[in-house]
Enzyme design. Structure first.
Site: not given
Ligand code: ZN
Ligand code: FE
Length: 241
Positions: A56, A58, A60-61, A114, A133, A171
């Protein structure tokens, strides 16, 4: 030969997964939040990163996409439905598409909730799934761009992959998730036992993932929610923290 799957902890609690397919020598990074530690780990092992797979949009990905591509020339695969938010994508995929890492093949699952276009990658022959996530050990992703109904459907789709499927989430949220899970099901013996193990691992600074579908079916309050409403209530209660 089976895939070699390496966990790289980055930022405060993210895991980037480095996946090596020995027959072809191909190596991919799943959801590289950052580039440097991923490039360093690959180099240390003598692996050349040929692909990135994103679940996805985001940051942090996907934050490491551009720099890893710049350094290696790798090809980047990710969710078609989020391609406007991941400008580095080379291949845009969705439900039912097949993606290959050398000699092995994964199928793409749409798992929105998400984020609106979130996908997962399932290697049936390896009994391994990269879920970003969407599913965590004893938890699920927050419903930022989707509904409890979608997340409930995602749980059904993921549990159908089979109990022995290893689940690689993005995570280390396990301990916090487990504390919440115990408030929902204090008498769940499998959950109580798992939390004892998790607490011992975290005390030693050790990771608690990957998990398995079987373990999640026994202990995850979101996978175990009996209805959309129950999942929604649990998600709201966890969000209130
Ligand atoms: Zn996310
Ligand atoms: Fe994340």
């Amino acid at each position: 030969m089976p895939l070699e799957i390496i966990r790289i902890p980055v930022l405060s609690d993210n895991y980037v997964w480095l996946v090596h397919e020995p027959t072809s020598g191909e190596t991919m990074a799943v959801d590289p939040a950052v580039a440097e530690p991923v490039l360093t780990e690959a180099e240390r092992r003598g692996w050349k990163i040929t692909q990135i797979w994103n679940t996805h949009w985001h940051p942090d990905h996907t934050g490491g996409n551009a720099a890893i591509k710049e350094a290696t020339g790798c090809a980047i695969t990710g969710p078609a439905a989020e391609s406007d938010r991941i400008p580095t994508l080379d291949r845009k995929v969705g439900e039912g598409d097949s993606v290959r890492l050398g000699a092995v093949e994964a199928r793409v699952l749409d798992v929105p909730a998400h984020t609106a276009g979130h996908i997962a990658y399932h290697f049936a022959t390896e009994q391994a799934a990269f879920v970003g996530d969407t599913l965590f050990a004893m938890g699920c992703g927050r419903l930022f761009e989707g509904t409890a109904e979608q997340m409930f459907a995602n749980m059904r789709k993921l549990e159908a992959l089979g109990d022995d499927t290893r689940v690689y989430c993005a995570h280390e949220y396990t301990q916090s998730n487990g504390r919440f899970a115990l408030t929902v099901e204090p008498d769940n013996e499998a959950l109580v036992a798992r939390m004892e193990e998790v607490n011992a691992l975290r005390e030693r600074g050790e990771p608690t993932v990957p998990t398995t579908i079987g373990l999640e079916k026994a202990t995850n309050p979101f996978m175990r929610a009996g209805s959309v409403e129950e999942l929604a209530e649990r998600r709201a209660a966890k969000d209130r923290g």
